[in-house]
Write a protein that holds these residues in place. Structure first.
Motif, PDB file in Angstrom:
ATOM      1  N   ASP A  79      -6.116   0.743   9.769  1.00  0.00           N
ATOM      2  CA  ASP A  79      -4.971  -0.135   9.998  1.00  0.00           C
ATOM      3  C   ASP A  79      -4.965  -1.160   8.869  1.00  0.00           C
ATOM      4  O   ASP A  79      -6.013  -1.729   8.564  1.00  0.00           O
ATOM      5  CB  ASP A  79      -5.122  -0.842  11.355  1.00  0.00           C
ATOM      6  CG  ASP A  79      -3.959  -1.781  11.656  1.00  0.00           C
ATOM      7  OD1 ASP A  79      -2.803  -1.336  11.603  1.00  0.00           O
ATOM      8  OD2 ASP A  79      -4.213  -2.971  11.937  1.00  0.00           O
ATOM      9  N   ASP A  80      -3.816  -1.370   8.217  1.00  0.00           N
ATOM     10  CA  ASP A  80      -3.798  -2.339   7.124  1.00  0.00           C
ATOM     11  C   ASP A  80      -2.419  -2.914   6.865  1.00  0.00           C
ATOM     12  O   ASP A  80      -1.415  -2.374   7.320  1.00  0.00           O
ATOM     13  CB  ASP A  80      -4.365  -1.735   5.828  1.00  0.00           C
ATOM     14  CG  ASP A  80      -3.540  -0.586   5.265  1.00  0.00           C
ATOM     15  OD1 ASP A  80      -2.723   0.007   6.007  1.00  0.00           O
ATOM     16  OD2 ASP A  80      -3.723  -0.249   4.082  1.00  0.00           O
ATOM     17  N   SER A  81      -2.416  -4.050   6.162  1.00  0.00           N
ATOM     18  CA  SER A  81      -1.171  -4.684   5.740  1.00  0.00           C
ATOM     19  C   SER A  81      -1.428  -5.431   4.440  1.00  0.00           C
ATOM     20  O   SER A  81      -2.579  -5.664   4.067  1.00  0.00           O
ATOM     21  CB  SER A  81      -0.645  -5.640   6.818  1.00  0.00           C
ATOM     22  OG  SER A  81      -1.564  -6.688   7.020  1.00  0.00           O
ATOM     23  N   VAL A  82      -0.333  -5.776   3.768  1.00  0.00           N
ATOM     24  CA  VAL A  82      -0.426  -6.453   2.469  1.00  0.00           C
ATOM     25  C   VAL A  82       0.530  -7.634   2.425  1.00  0.00           C
ATOM     26  O   VAL A  82       1.651  -7.548   2.930  1.00  0.00           O
ATOM     27  CB  VAL A  82      -0.070  -5.467   1.322  1.00  0.00           C
ATOM     28  CG1 VAL A  82       0.115  -6.194   0.000  1.00  0.00           C
ATOM     29  CG2 VAL A  82      -1.145  -4.410   1.160  1.00  0.00           C
ATOM     30  N   ALA A  83       0.061  -8.731   1.842  1.00  0.00           N
ATOM     31  CA  ALA A  83       0.923  -9.880   1.541  1.00  0.00           C
ATOM     32  C   ALA A  83       0.781 -10.145   0.047  1.00  0.00           C
ATOM     33  O   ALA A  83      -0.339 -10.249  -0.470  1.00  0.00           O
ATOM     34  CB  ALA A  83       0.500 -11.107   2.338  1.00  0.00           C
ATOM     35  N   VAL A  84       1.909 -10.214  -0.644  1.00  0.00           N
ATOM     36  CA  VAL A  84       1.917 -10.416  -2.088  1.00  0.00           C
ATOM     37  C   VAL A  84       1.883 -11.914  -2.394  1.00  0.00           C
ATOM     38  O   VAL A  84       2.555 -12.696  -1.724  1.00  0.00           O
ATOM     39  CB  VAL A  84       3.178  -9.776  -2.719  1.00  0.00           C
ATOM     40  CG1 VAL A  84       3.219 -10.000  -4.218  1.00  0.00           C
ATOM     41  CG2 VAL A  84       3.225  -8.291  -2.395  1.00  0.00           C
ATOM     42  N   VAL A  85       1.081 -12.311  -3.374  1.00  0.00           N
ATOM     43  CA  VAL A  85       0.997 -13.714  -3.794  1.00  0.00           C
ATOM     44  C   VAL A  85       1.134 -13.811  -5.309  1.00  0.00           C
ATOM     45  O   VAL A  85       1.042 -12.801  -6.019  1.00  0.00           O
ATOM     46  CB  VAL A  85      -0.337 -14.373  -3.335  1.00  0.00           C
ATOM     47  CG1 VAL A  85      -0.406 -14.424  -1.815  1.00  0.00           C
ATOM     48  CG2 VAL A  85      -1.539 -13.660  -3.895  1.00  0.00           C
ATOM     49  N   ASP A  86       1.331 -15.014  -5.789  1.00  0.00           N
ATOM     50  CA  ASP A  86       1.378 -15.292  -7.224  1.00  0.00           C
ATOM     51  C   ASP A  86       2.365 -14.390  -7.971  1.00  0.00           C
ATOM     52  O   ASP A  86       2.033 -13.797  -8.990  1.00  0.00           O
ATOM     53  CB  ASP A  86      -0.044 -15.171  -7.810  1.00  0.00           C
ATOM     54  CG  ASP A  86      -0.153 -15.773  -9.197  1.00  0.00           C
ATOM     55  OD1 ASP A  86       0.702 -16.613  -9.553  1.00  0.00           O
ATOM     56  OD2 ASP A  86      -1.083 -15.388  -9.937  1.00  0.00           O
ATOM     57  N   ASN A  87       3.568 -14.275  -7.414  1.00  0.00           N
ATOM     58  CA  ASN A  87       4.633 -13.476  -8.040  1.00  0.00           C
ATOM     59  C   ASN A  87       4.204 -12.052  -8.390  1.00  0.00           C
ATOM     60  O   ASN A  87       4.587 -11.505  -9.424  1.00  0.00           O
ATOM     61  CB  ASN A  87       5.168 -14.182  -9.299  1.00  0.00           C
ATOM     62  CG  ASN A  87       5.912 -15.449  -8.945  1.00  0.00           C
ATOM     63  OD1 ASN A  87       6.726 -15.450  -8.020  1.00  0.00           O
ATOM     64  ND2 ASN A  87       5.626 -16.531  -9.643  1.00  0.00           N
ATOM     65  N   GLY A  88       3.378 -11.466  -7.524  1.00  0.00           N
ATOM     66  CA  GLY A  88       2.960 -10.079  -7.731  1.00  0.00           C
ATOM     67  C   GLY A  88       1.699  -9.920  -8.559  1.00  0.00           C
ATOM     68  O   GLY A  88       1.262  -8.803  -8.817  1.00  0.00           O
ATOM     69  N   ASN A  89       1.111 -11.029  -8.996  1.00  0.00           N
ATOM     70  CA  ASN A  89      -0.137 -10.950  -9.768  1.00  0.00           C
ATOM     71  C   ASN A  89      -1.368 -10.948  -8.864  1.00  0.00           C
ATOM     72  O   ASN A  89      -2.509 -10.973  -9.350  1.00  0.00           O
ATOM     73  CB  ASN A  89      -0.233 -12.110 -10.760  1.00  0.00           C
ATOM     74  CG  ASN A  89       0.784 -11.962 -11.866  1.00  0.00           C
ATOM     75  OD1 ASN A  89       0.906 -10.904 -12.460  1.00  0.00           O
ATOM     76  ND2 ASN A  89       1.537 -13.013 -12.119  1.00  0.00           N
ATOM     77  N   GLY A  90      -1.134 -10.924  -7.566  1.00  0.00           N
ATOM     78  CA  GLY A  90      -2.224 -10.865  -6.613  1.00  0.00           C
ATOM     79  C   GLY A  90      -1.703 -10.434  -5.264  1.00  0.00           C
ATOM     80  O   GLY A  90      -0.501 -10.453  -5.016  1.00  0.00           O
ATOM     81  N   TYR A  91      -2.608  -9.992  -4.407  1.00  0.00           N
ATOM     82  CA  TYR A  91      -2.210  -9.643  -3.049  1.00  0.00           C
ATOM     83  C   TYR A  91      -3.413  -9.706  -2.116  1.00  0.00           C
ATOM     84  O   TYR A  91      -4.558  -9.546  -2.538  1.00  0.00           O
ATOM     85  CB  TYR A  91      -1.541  -8.262  -2.986  1.00  0.00           C
ATOM     86  CG  TYR A  91      -2.433  -7.114  -3.411  1.00  0.00           C
ATOM     87  CD1 TYR A  91      -3.285  -6.487  -2.489  1.00  0.00           C
ATOM     88  CD2 TYR A  91      -2.439  -6.653  -4.715  1.00  0.00           C
ATOM     89  CE1 TYR A  91      -4.113  -5.443  -2.876  1.00  0.00           C
ATOM     90  CE2 TYR A  91      -3.260  -5.621  -5.106  1.00  0.00           C
ATOM     91  CZ  TYR A  91      -4.091  -5.013  -4.175  1.00  0.00           C
ATOM     92  OH  TYR A  91      -4.914  -3.981  -4.567  1.00  0.00           O
ATOM     93  N   LEU A  92      -3.103  -9.971  -0.853  1.00  0.00           N
ATOM     94  CA  LEU A  92      -4.086  -9.943   0.216  1.00  0.00           C
ATOM     95  C   LEU A  92      -3.921  -8.597   0.924  1.00  0.00           C
ATOM     96  O   LEU A  92      -2.826  -8.267   1.378  1.00  0.00           O
ATOM     97  CB  LEU A  92      -3.827 -11.083   1.207  1.00  0.00           C
ATOM     98  CG  LEU A  92      -4.567 -11.002   2.548  1.00  0.00           C
ATOM     99  CD1 LEU A  92      -6.067 -11.145   2.357  1.00  0.00           C
ATOM    100  CD2 LEU A  92      -4.029 -12.043   3.513  1.00  0.00           C
ATOM    101  N   HIS A  93      -4.997  -7.831   0.991  1.00  0.00           N
ATOM    102  CA  HIS A  93      -5.011  -6.546   1.702  1.00  0.00           C
ATOM    103  C   HIS A  93      -5.991  -6.711   2.849  1.00  0.00           C
ATOM    104  O   HIS A  93      -7.171  -6.981   2.618  1.00  0.00           O
ATOM    105  CB  HIS A  93      -5.464  -5.437   0.746  1.00  0.00           C
ATOM    106  CG  HIS A  93      -5.380  -4.062   1.323  1.00  0.00           C
ATOM    107  ND1 HIS A  93      -6.156  -3.028   0.855  1.00  0.00           N
ATOM    108  CD2 HIS A  93      -4.613  -3.534   2.314  1.00  0.00           C
ATOM    109  CE1 HIS A  93      -5.864  -1.925   1.528  1.00  0.00           C
ATOM    110  NE2 HIS A  93      -4.937  -2.211   2.419  1.00  0.00           N
TER     111      HIS A  93
END
Length: 161
Positions: A79-93
């Motif tokens: 089970d997983d989800s993603v949130a994008v940060v820093d205008n796409g230069n990072g993400y939380l998985h």
């Protein structure tokens, strides 16, 4: 651009899973240096499943994986989800995964929770934060699946630019 946080696009979830597979493949090499090479050499926060330490240096990351790769780990995201940060230069998985550990004829599944923050460093994606912990047992008398917790999903906070 009005905000540095925006909803994840489908390609970012694909990227997150691709990067997880790259990490999982690195474990299969049994080379701790290969695995540690996926982590950021600056700004690291690593809270491993089977260590009481908060690891902040690449040398200690490699040291942790010297023992972990010997357990023949293989992870599968359940089970997983993603949130994008820093205008796409990072993400939380984040989400749940199950690790199979042990020798081929005696594998033990371990259900765990995870969060990774991957950051773009030059042309490479590096792990800046990784937390993994064994999933607590289901409460007595509860029949709800573990991934359907009533808690609201919060996007990571980032200052608007």
């Amino acid at each position: 651009h009005h905000s540095s946080v925006r909803p994840a696009q489908p390609d970012m979830l694909d990227l997150a899973r691709t990067n997880f597979n790259k990490w999982n493949d690195a474990l299969q090499t049994k080379d701790p240096k290969t695995v540690a090479g996926l982590y950021s050499s600056t700004d690291l926060s690593f809270l491993p499943t089977v260590s009481p330490k908060h690891i902040t240096k690449l040398d200690n990351t490699q040291e942790y994986f010297e023992a972990f790769v010997l357990k023949n780990p293989f992870g599968t995201i359940t089970d997983d989800s993603v949130a994008v940060v820093d205008n796409g230069n990072g993400y939380l998985h984040s989400g749940m995964y199950t690790f199979e550990l042990g020798d081929a004829n005696n594998r033990t599944p371990v259900a765990a929770r995870f969060s990774y923050v991957w950051e773009k460093v030059g042309n490479e994606w590096k792990i800046g934060h990784h937390h993994s912990s064994v999933r607590p047992p289901q409460p007595e008398g509860s029949s709800a699946p573990a991934q359907e917790a009533p808690a609201a999903k919060a996007a990571p906070s980032a200052s608007a630019k």
